[in-house]
Design an enzyme around this catalytic site. Structure first.
Site, PDB file in Angstrom:
ATOM      1  N   ASP A   1       0.823  -1.203   0.000  1.00 18.89           N
ATOM      2  CA  ASP A   1       0.000   0.000   0.000  1.00 18.89           C
ATOM      3  C   ASP A   1       0.860   1.256   0.000  1.00 18.89           C
ATOM      4  O   ASP A   1       2.065   1.213   0.263  1.00 18.89           O
ATOM      5  CB  ASP A   1      -0.892   0.034   1.245  1.00 18.89           C
ATOM      6  CG  ASP A   1      -1.886  -1.105   1.284  1.00 18.89           C
ATOM      7  OD1 ASP A   1      -2.161  -1.683   0.216  1.00 18.89           O
ATOM      8  OD2 ASP A   1      -2.387  -1.408   2.377  1.00 18.89           O
TER       9      ASP A   1
ATOM     10  N   TYR B   1       5.655 -10.001   7.615  1.00 24.74           N
ATOM     11  CA  TYR B   1       5.502  -8.559   7.790  1.00 24.74           C
ATOM     12  C   TYR B   1       5.816  -8.198   9.238  1.00 24.74           C
ATOM     13  O   TYR B   1       5.603  -9.001  10.156  1.00 24.74           O
ATOM     14  CB  TYR B   1       4.072  -8.113   7.476  1.00 24.74           C
ATOM     15  CG  TYR B   1       3.782  -7.914   6.010  1.00 24.74           C
ATOM     16  CD1 TYR B   1       3.964  -6.663   5.404  1.00 24.74           C
ATOM     17  CD2 TYR B   1       3.320  -8.959   5.219  1.00 24.74           C
ATOM     18  CE1 TYR B   1       3.693  -6.472   4.066  1.00 24.74           C
ATOM     19  CE2 TYR B   1       3.045  -8.774   3.871  1.00 24.74           C
ATOM     20  CZ  TYR B   1       3.235  -7.528   3.301  1.00 24.74           C
ATOM     21  OH  TYR B   1       2.966  -7.346   1.967  1.00 24.74           O
TER      22      TYR B   1
END
Length: 244
Positions: free
Chosen positions: A52, A110
């Site tokens: 993103d 992540y």
């Protein structure tokens, strides 16, 4: 024909994610610009994941096909000559022509960074979420274990998500502290749109008492986005590891 795989890192602050978009600068576009200068043509490049706007990558992989006889080390040096300071090529290796940086991946990790100091740190404004209320990292680590396993994570995906299969297998999840920095790490075979950021927002709601401890398994099973927490801001999120 050769397929080259590049390991890169980038600071996502100035970019609208990885994938090329109209009217927005992305990491892929900037990387392709450098590739065109080095290889003499605008080659198609494939990335290992979408990220993103504002999300960073400690480890990201990009592949391209070329007939050019260029040494891997020289390709790294040449690309770094044309890339801006917030994108860096770390390594390059030749892979088989059936290799795909996204679909050949076994799992990704992540990490989300939270600066848990009472006073904001101006040097972390683009690199960690400032959360001034004390986080109970031991509680949140216990709660995060509910994410582990194969689950339908429909309730932890943005409304923009249009994938048909929303089941993901989370291999590991943990929350830990190093002084005023609190980290949420999660490994899975794949992630839905905004999934990690919603996981973080849900843990923050548990810390605030907006979601009761022990309710997370039921929330996951409900598949109801409205029962999970908020979507945490993007700037604390890093693609940390990609394993093939």
């Amino acid at each position: 024909m050769r397929r080259l795989l590049f390991k890169i890192q980038y600071d996502g602050t100035a970019y609208h994610g990885w994938q090329v978009q109209q009217n927005a600068v992305t990491v892929q576009e900037v990387f392709q610009n450098a590739v065109e200068k080095v290889f003499g043509e605008r080659l198609d490049v494939k990335g290992c994941s979408r990220t993103d706007s504002g999300v960073h990558a400690n480890e990201y992989y990009v592949s391209l096909d070329t007939d050019m006889d260029i040494a891997e080390k020289n390709a790294v040096l040449a690309l770094n000559t044309y890339l801006p300071d917030d994108i860096s090529v770390i390594a390059c290796r030749e892979v088989s022509l059936d290799f795909h940086p996204r679909y050949s991946c076994k799992y990704k990790q992540y990490v989300y960074k939270i600066y848990n100091g009472e006073i904001r740190n101006p040097f972390l404004k683009s690199y960690a979420l400032h959360y001034k209320w004390r986080l109970d990292e031991e509680l949140l680590n216990r709660e995060a274990q509910a994410f582990v396993g194969s689950h339908d994570f429909s309730g932890f995906s943005s409304v923009k998500c249009d994938v048909e299969d929303t089941v993901r297998c989370v291999k590991a999840a943990r929350v830990y502290r190093e002084n005023d920095m609190v980290y949420f790490e999660v490994e899975a075979d794949g992630f839905l749109y905004n999934m990690v950021r919603i996981m973080v927002g849900t843990l923050l709601f548990i810390n605030e008492g907006k979601i009761k401890a022990g309710e997370l398994p039921e929330i996951i099973e409900s598949l109801d986005r409205t029962r999970a927490g908020k979507t945490a801001p993007p700037h604390g999120l890093y693609l940390n590891k990609v394993v093939y």
